[in-house]
Design an enzyme around this catalytic site. Structure first.
Site: not given
Ligand SMILES: [Zn+2]
Length: 285
Positions: A192, A164, A248, A199
């Protein structure tokens, strides 16, 4: 400030009823293909808390209008045990209910799960997720395909703190910090990193990580059904100011069937609102 109770359909007993109905009506018509027995919660070891006993409080002897007069016991427990919103921690990063947002960094900030596995699903890159989440994803993808939504693949799943750092740093370099913060979580703030989020994209690939994914058959099916498998559409289109992230429709967060069902039935769509936490539109500093 929040439209709660948008749609509180009482679907709690539907799966069992549907299975019964399907068994009884097998010869009548093929008009209800949805009870494809794909929801087998048997492999989810999440029921650490209150286990609904089939003998619990059997109040009514007979359902009023059952179309069939078999002697099968009526769908159990008209009064399921009350949901306990304190049953799990929302602070511990290893808790299925951990709430991570722009005001709630993971603690420790470089937390890493210890039970990561690779689910047997199609993916862009071999993903890893916590074991319980991986099993739920396999089940959910299979159910979606069986129910006519098409095929799914994992676009991205567990990302370590170090990764990240790279992802977020790349955004900052290319577009500046403000643009980076709108699109990517800072290291230590990403779902995450918990191994509980992923995703999802369709097969064949279209609208990857884009709002238009929400209009695909896969995206629509997930929005309607992910809760059945313990997942939450974490960043809804109408809650940007609460979650701090843009819409999202591809990002799903595992919270376990118990909480997912409760949120579905009460119509609360964000973890912040459900647990009474402040909206997190931006980082504190
Ligand atoms: Zn995501």
């Amino acid at each position: 400030m929040s439209p709660r109770l948008a749609s509180s359909r009482s679907v709690f007993v539907v799966p069992l009823a549907a299975v019964l109905a399907a068994a009884l009506l097998a010869s009548c018509s093929s008009a209800s293909p949805d009870a494809s027995a794909s929801r087998t919660p048997s492999e989810s070891p999440v029921s650490a808390g209150p286990t609904p006993s089939p003998q619990a409080g059997s109040a009514e002897p007979e359902p009023e209008s059952s179309p069939a007069e078999t002697e099968e016991a009526p769908p159990a427990s008209p009064t399921p045990p009350a949901f306990d919103a304190t049953a799990r921690s929302i602070d511990d990063p290893s808790s299925l209910w951990v709430v991570s947002d722009k005001l709630r960094p993971l603690d420790p900030v470089d937390y890493a799960p210890t039970d990561l596995v690779t689910p047997d699903v199609a993916s862009q890159n071999p993903p890893t997720l916590r074991a319980e989440v991986a099993a739920a994803v396999v089940e959910m993808f299979a159910a979606g395909e069986a129910e006519g939504a098409g095929a799914f693949q994992v676009q991205s799943a567990y990302r370590s703190y170090a990764l990240q750092v790279d992802v977020y740093g790349g955004y900052v370099q290319r577009e500046g910090q403000a643009a980076a913060d709108a699109q990517s979580a800072r290291p230590g703030f990403s779902e995450h990193q918990t191994g509980l989020a992923l995703d999802i994209s369709p097969i064949p690939l279209s609208c990857p990580l884009k709002a238009c994914f929400g209009d695909t058959t896969q995206g629509r099916w997930l929005a309607d059904n992910a809760w059945r498998f313990g997942f939450l559409l974490r960043y809804p289109v109408d809650k940007v100011e609460v979650t701090g992230f843009m819409y999202e429709p591809w990002h799903f967060r595992y919270i376990g069937p118990e909480l997912a069902t409760e949120m579905h039935e009460t119509g609360v769509t964000t973890l912040e609102e459900f647990f009474g936490l402040p909206a997190a539109p931006d980082y504190a500093g």
